[in-house]
Motif scaffolding. Sequence first.
Motif, PDB file in Angstrom:
ATOM      1  N   SER A 140      -4.993  -0.228  -9.929  1.00  0.00           N
ATOM      2  CA  SER A 140      -4.769   1.214  -9.918  1.00  0.00           C
ATOM      3  C   SER A 140      -5.771   2.002 -10.735  1.00  0.00           C
ATOM      4  O   SER A 140      -5.872   3.216 -10.604  1.00  0.00           O
ATOM      5  CB  SER A 140      -3.342   1.529 -10.386  1.00  0.00           C
ATOM      6  N   GLY A 198       0.844  -1.181   0.000  1.00  0.00           N
ATOM      7  CA  GLY A 198       0.000   0.000   0.000  1.00  0.00           C
ATOM      8  C   GLY A 198       0.882   1.235   0.000  1.00  0.00           C
ATOM      9  O   GLY A 198       2.081   1.171  -0.304  1.00  0.00           O
ATOM     10  N   SER A 239      -2.830   0.684  -5.665  1.00  0.00           N
ATOM     11  CA  SER A 239      -3.966   1.573  -5.892  1.00  0.00           C
ATOM     12  C   SER A 239      -3.479   2.779  -6.696  1.00  0.00           C
ATOM     13  O   SER A 239      -2.279   2.942  -6.940  1.00  0.00           O
ATOM     14  CB  SER A 239      -4.535   2.044  -4.559  1.00  0.00           C
ATOM     15  N   GLN A 240      -4.420   3.657  -7.084  1.00  0.00           N
ATOM     16  CA  GLN A 240      -3.998   4.837  -7.829  1.00  0.00           C
ATOM     17  C   GLN A 240      -3.143   5.764  -6.953  1.00  0.00           C
ATOM     18  O   GLN A 240      -2.211   6.414  -7.448  1.00  0.00           O
ATOM     19  CB  GLN A 240      -5.202   5.593  -8.382  1.00  0.00           C
ATOM     20  N   THR A 268      -1.087   4.737  -4.598  1.00  0.00           N
ATOM     21  CA  THR A 268       0.239   4.128  -4.512  1.00  0.00           C
ATOM     22  C   THR A 268       1.005   4.311  -5.812  1.00  0.00           C
ATOM     23  O   THR A 268       2.216   4.553  -5.801  1.00  0.00           O
ATOM     24  CB  THR A 268       0.116   2.621  -4.182  1.00  0.00           C
ATOM     25  N   ASN A 289      -2.531  -5.233 -10.917  1.00  0.00           N
ATOM     26  CA  ASN A 289      -2.759  -4.289  -9.842  1.00  0.00           C
ATOM     27  C   ASN A 289      -4.167  -3.717  -9.994  1.00  0.00           C
ATOM     28  O   ASN A 289      -4.892  -4.053 -10.914  1.00  0.00           O
ATOM     29  CB  ASN A 289      -1.692  -3.192  -9.863  1.00  0.00           C
TER      30      ASN A 289
END
Length: 483
Positions: free
Chosen positions: A201, A137, A164-165, A167, A199
């Motif tokens: 993201s 994260g 995530s976006q 990260t 992922n």
Amino acid sequence: MVLSPIKLEPHGERGFIDEEKANEIITLWTTQLREHKLKLQQQQEEESNNNSIILCDRISLTDKSYSADAAKLIANFLKEPFDGSDTPIAHNIIEADISDCIAGRLTEEGLVVLQTLCDAFCNSNLVTVNLSDNAIGQQGIGACKTALSKKTLQSVTLCNNGLSQETMAQVADILTNDEDGTSTGCIASNLTCIHFYNNMSGLGGCKEFARILEKCRNLEDVRFSSTRAGKEGSDIVASALDASLSMGYNPNLTKLDLCDNNFANKSSHEALFRALGSTKSLRYLNLRDCDLEDDGVKKVCHALFESDSALEHLDLSGNEVGKRGAKHIADYIRDCGGQLKILHLEDNCDMTSKGAEHIAAAFHGSEDGHSIEEIQLNSCMIGTIGARALIDAYGPEGKDLPNLKKILLNGNSFTEEIVGELEVAFDDRLGELDDNDSDGDADDDMSDEDDEDDDDDEQEESGGKDEAAIDDLAEAMGKSLVV
């Protein structure tokens, strides 16, 4: 023969590493390094060579789950001077695989492990770092920052990290940062390989990836796949790739994996195909599950032909390719000069035997002595007609496809008689047919309309519709094609 530096890696199968096992690993490494040092010293004496000795330049810590205490022991071993030398082992390591090393650890301990292992390379000149298969994260990127911030990096791999976006934004900040104003520029400008796969993201991650691409100048291997991009995100990625290549950046791009993006929009089509038309060195292309359909596949094939790259691996699986799309692929196979080695077209249920016939005809009697090694046509609704066309293309004892090692036809519908013919023709090159529907023949579902469609396709190929489509492509690529 010059002895190369060795690679350190834990012994044994996948498992949990506690303090006791960490000490066992360190004992093993110490023995290996001392033995290698002795061999290098003997070689130096024989050759009167006074060059400095590099014992180890690579390490793999993957496929193990480390406790915080175990990670600390290993990191200290790498950072401390070894066996009377002033130089720590980590100092000369340029390749670090730190993937899959916190499985089963609670978040707090996992972060400690990641930071401890990454910080071991604080004085290293890492060229390659792999942090895949760790649940990272925003805090995780901070824990890995020491390894990710090396100006010497040329290869970064972050696959199956659940990024995530937010990260991804952190990753992009690290890779594009040039605040120190050094002559080497940001990390991204030196990268030759960048992998993001599996992922979550989304759209924001695509924007951050585009920000990274904007700074890249020397990429050879790009993977951005299965990131929940959606149509809008895929548009952004295609446009960023197009902009980069059109500026003359990344001229040695040889491997491109954009699997599981969505290039259904016209804007995506145009940007992607301009980009492909600019790839003079491309050897590997994966556009699996990209919603291309027949029209998109047609443009891909035209762009690849225009680029004149010696493509060896092409994956267009899962793109709703029908017999018309198969014909365009067949045309490309004929035009590529027999250099294609791997062709994956599985999960295209609209292809049918008609499409398989087109593919087979492209290989049949090839004057180029085709290099094809693997053909994958699983789950393409192929029956007797397509199977026999492929057998004919292979030729007696494989004389027409002498390099073929594997042909995969599972998930189609062949009668037992046809299965027998395939087994005789291809022998051990034929993959398993455990998912074959032997109760019928896929060709039974074809109708006279299919033949009429073929006639329509031929007319379109020689008529105004196709000319207009090629003109659109030529305009999109900024080139002038002769029709």
